[in-house]
Design a protein around this motif. Structure first.
Motif: not given
Length: 135
Positions: A38-48
């Motif tokens: 998590f510390d190095s994440l740059r993006y997240g995609i939440v697919d609903l």
């Protein structure tokens, strides 16, 4: 478990399906925040886009946003794309986006995964990082 978490090189995708509860959202977030990646994440995609029913309240969404707000202290660089193409999904996505508006995370809502990925790519380029999965 009505969600699947897929880790990418510098990102994560939460793909929800079926019926979603407030507890599901909290569990999905905790699984990500408890992971050292998590510390190095740059993006997240939440697919609903495959979610069929939302058994959660606006308060549940605000609780998830409060957890995310705390997570911004650990990783302030995240961009979050939400894929929502149905009225109910859009309602909850808008509540979340509004709740996160005062944080360092950039949150946007898109009608398709392709549009979400394009925005993530552009946002990450601005951060001098290009997600490898998107190429």
């Amino acid at each position: 478990m009505p969600y699947k978490i897929t880790w990418e090189t510098k990102g994560v995708i939460w793909a929800f399906h079926g019926t979603i509860t407030g507890q599901d959202g909290v569990k999905a977030n905790q699984a990500i925040y408890g992971d050292p990646r998590f510390d190095s994440l740059r993006y997240g995609i939440v697919d609903l886009s495959r979610a069929k029913q939302f058994n959660l309240s606006g308060e549940d969404v605000e609780t998830a946003a409060a957890l995310d707000e705390a997570a911004t202290l650990i990783n302030p660089r995240l961009v979050v794309a939400i894929v929502a193409d149905e009225e109910e999904a859009l309602k909850f996505a808008e509540i979340y986006k509004s709740a996160m508006s005062e944080t360092s995370w950039k949150v946007e809502i898109f009608p398709s995964m392709e549009e979400a990925e394009a925005w993530v790519t552009l946002s990450c380029e601005r951060q001098k990082y290009q997600p490898s999965r998107l190429y």
